[in-house]
Design an enzyme around this catalytic site. Structure first.
Site, PDB file in Angstrom:
ATOM      1  N   LYS A   1     -15.125 -15.770   5.935  1.00  0.00           N
ATOM      2  CA  LYS A   1     -16.853 -15.635   6.202  1.00  0.00           C
ATOM      3  C   LYS A   1     -17.533 -15.618   4.829  1.00  0.00           C
ATOM      4  O   LYS A   1     -17.291 -14.358   4.436  1.00  0.00           O
ATOM      5  CB  LYS A   1     -16.730 -13.920   6.907  1.00  0.00           C
TER       6      LYS A   1
ATOM      7  N   GLY B   1     -11.947  -4.860   0.672  1.00  0.00           N
ATOM      8  CA  GLY B   1     -14.267  -4.391   0.938  1.00  0.00           C
ATOM      9  C   GLY B   1     -14.525  -3.228   0.338  1.00  0.00           C
ATOM     10  O   GLY B   1     -15.034  -3.418  -0.586  1.00  0.00           O
TER      11      GLY B   1
ATOM     12  N   ARG C   1       1.171  -1.125  -0.255  1.00  0.00           N
ATOM     13  CA  ARG C   1      -0.331   0.178   0.160  1.00  0.00           C
ATOM     14  C   ARG C   1       0.668   1.167  -0.189  1.00  0.00           C
ATOM     15  O   ARG C   1      -0.043   2.346  -0.636  1.00  0.00           O
ATOM     16  CB  ARG C   1      -1.301   0.361   1.164  1.00  0.00           C
TER      17      ARG C   1
ATOM     18  N   GLY D   1      -6.172  -6.092   0.008  1.00  0.00           N
ATOM     19  CA  GLY D   1      -5.064  -6.285   0.484  1.00  0.00           C
ATOM     20  C   GLY D   1      -4.945  -7.234   1.379  1.00  0.00           C
ATOM     21  O   GLY D   1      -3.431  -7.565   1.145  1.00  0.00           O
TER      22      GLY D   1
HETATM   23  P1  AMP Z   1     -11.705 -13.195   4.460  1.00  0.00           P
HETATM   24  O1  AMP Z   1     -11.136 -12.010   5.969  1.00  0.00           O
HETATM   25  O2  AMP Z   1     -12.653 -13.604   5.286  1.00  0.00           O
HETATM   26  O3  AMP Z   1     -10.893 -13.308   3.251  1.00  0.00           O
HETATM   27  O4  AMP Z   1     -10.328 -14.727   5.209  1.00  0.00           O
HETATM   28  C1  AMP Z   1      -9.216 -14.605   5.282  1.00  0.00           C
HETATM   29  C2  AMP Z   1      -8.732 -15.477   6.373  1.00  0.00           C
HETATM   30  O5  AMP Z   1      -9.876 -17.256   6.288  1.00  0.00           O
HETATM   31  C3  AMP Z   1      -7.649 -16.384   6.482  1.00  0.00           C
HETATM   32  O6  AMP Z   1      -6.346 -15.635   7.732  1.00  0.00           O
HETATM   33  C4  AMP Z   1      -7.073 -17.436   5.938  1.00  0.00           C
HETATM   34  O7  AMP Z   1      -6.229 -18.505   7.387  1.00  0.00           O
HETATM   35  C5  AMP Z   1      -8.111 -18.054   6.507  1.00  0.00           C
HETATM   36  N1  AMP Z   1      -9.624 -19.308   6.072  1.00  0.00           N
HETATM   37  C6  AMP Z   1      -9.255 -19.311   4.764  1.00  0.00           C
HETATM   38  N2  AMP Z   1      -9.710 -20.740   4.184  1.00  0.00           N
HETATM   39  C7  AMP Z   1      -9.932 -21.312   5.755  1.00  0.00           C
HETATM   40  C8  AMP Z   1     -10.241 -23.070   6.200  1.00  0.00           C
HETATM   41  N3  AMP Z   1     -10.311 -23.421   5.583  1.00  0.00           N
HETATM   42  N4  AMP Z   1     -10.456 -22.631   7.884  1.00  0.00           N
HETATM   43  C9  AMP Z   1     -10.225 -21.711   8.060  1.00  0.00           C
HETATM   44  N5  AMP Z   1      -9.599 -20.568   8.073  1.00  0.00           N
HETATM   45  C10 AMP Z   1      -9.531 -20.167   6.672  1.00  0.00           C
END
Ligand code: AMP
Length: 402
Positions: free
Chosen positions: A203, A383, A38, A359
């Protein structure tokens, strides 16, 4: 929308330009910057302004302080690296609109750069109250003659330094914001087909709105990461102790149906790397996604899924990717995200427009050894780019059009 190109067309000697940048870089416990993407992305706009003779006042936020000074979120640790990247000393003000900022700004010569302390140390920056935000924007605006909005990562926020200040000063879109919007337009207005969107991350709830809107434009949605398990559950499979959002199972089921009706392909993992715990110190196994044991969790997409996803990506002409395919921060679960990164690199090489949105996704690809130039575009705002693809109006962009 006027851009920095319009601004630097005039002599800016004796003028002060307030630039809203996105310097929200990740820092480790010792306050070392772990990814300076960034900062690098913010440099060209600032340099263009100083080259035209302007004194530049950079404002930015770091993390989520609660509207008052908090040393933990100080922008001070970025000054050294920022100065290196800009090729000149950056003067730092210990506050944003107080005595320190006023003194630093007053002493600024043509072509010099100041960085003010974290905007979010002031409650007015993120306030929902128009008057409180406006009062803070008045103080920011009083520091400068022009405003340049270059923090793409925050343009979806109606905040004082993003939105209100633009109503108080002649305003321009910075080069970064201009470039980001250009690319996002290419994704939404007549994208080259097939258009594939790859979504991952933890999420599912965060991504449902974008999925709903993408069904109108994308040809295929490739879903991995923690969010895939809610979709697998919606198909009737058990997902063990994997990430699951029970409240969204029905919505996911409805989307699967709707996608079928609309002829949009939804591609889900066919196999998964599982483990008994969220840890890199325990055994792992690869199983079909339909056969996750009740006391194991899925932490990455498996090898067959990597091949399947990669094939779908490589045969696409436009690819947008947001979110890791697994818990990539731990080595045993980084293979899926790496494979998808490689597939985007391959797609880029064969002429597709590839965009890494966000990011965190950008930091993930760099951490896994890829470089920015291997992709068509790496967005600085997760976002913001998702909200744009959701079809929402971004306040910080809209205000620049007025
Ligand atoms: P987000 O902020 O929703 O984009 O999520 C990013 C995070 O999702 C990262 O820190 C990853 O470690 C986590 N992540 C991705 N896949 C998995 C999974 N199968 N189980 C647990 N955490 C996950």
């Amino acid at each position: 929308m006027k851009t920095t190109a319009d601004l630097v067309g005039q002599d800016l000697h004796g003028k002060r330009v307030l630039v809203r940048s996105d310097l929200n870089v990740p820092l480790d416990d010792a306050k070392n910057i772990t990814d300076d993407g960034r900062l690098r992305a913010s440099v060209p706009t600032i340099k263009a302004l100083t080259a035209a003779g302007a004194a530049v006042i950079v404002v930015a936020h770091l993390g989520r302080p609660k509207g008052s000074p908090d040393e933990k979120y100080s922008l001070k640790p970025v000054v050294t690296r920022f100065s290196e990247l800009l090729g000149q000393d950056v003067k730092f003000a210990e506050d944003t609109v107080g005595d320190s900022a006023k003194a630093v700004v007053a002493g600024l010569q043509d072509g010099e750069i100041a960085l003010l302390e974290n905007l979010r140390f002031n409650a007015g920056e993120t306030s929902k109250d128009d008057a409180e935000r406006g009062a803070f924007a008045d103080q920011l605006a009083a520091l400068a003659d022009f405003f340049v909005s270059d923090g793409f990562g925050v343009v979806h926020r109606k905040q004082a330094s993003v939105y209100d200040v633009a109503t108080r000063l002649p305003h321009f879109a910075g080069g970064l914001v201009g470039a980001e919007v250009e690319v996002l337009k290419r994704l939404t207005e007549e994208p080259q087909r097939p258009y594939a969107v790859v979504l991952g991350g933890a999420k599912v709830a965060d991504k449902l709105a974008v999925i709903a809107n993408l069904m109108k434009t994308a040809d295929r949605l490739i879903i991995g990461g923690g969010m895939a398990y809610t979709f697998l559950k919606a198909q009737g499979y058990e997902v063990g102790t994997s990430l699951l959002d029970p409240e969204k199972v029905e919505t996911c089921a409805a989307y699967l149906k709707e996608a079928e009706a609309q002829g949009v392909e939804i591609v889900l993992p066919v196999d998964t790397v599982i483990s008994p715990e969220f840890s890199d110190q325990v055994e792992t196994k690869i199983v079909p996604s339909t056969e996750i044991p009740s006391d194991w969790m899925g932490l990455d997409i498996g090898p067959k899924t990597r091949e399947l996803f990669a094939a779908k990506i490589v045969e696409s002409k436009t690819v947008f990717w947001n979110g890791p395919m697994g818990a990539f921060e731990m080595a045993p679960y980084s293979g899926g995200t790496k494979a998808i990164g490689q597939a985007l690199v391959d797609a880029t090489a064969s002429g597709a427009l590839t965009v890494v949105g966000g990011g965190d996704s950008a930091a993930a690809v760099r951490q896994l050894g890829f470089t920015d130039d291997q992709f068509g575009h790496i967005s600085t705002g997760g976002g913001a780019s998702l909200e744009y693809l959701e079809g929402k109006t971004l306040p910080g962009i809209e205000i620049l059009d007025n």
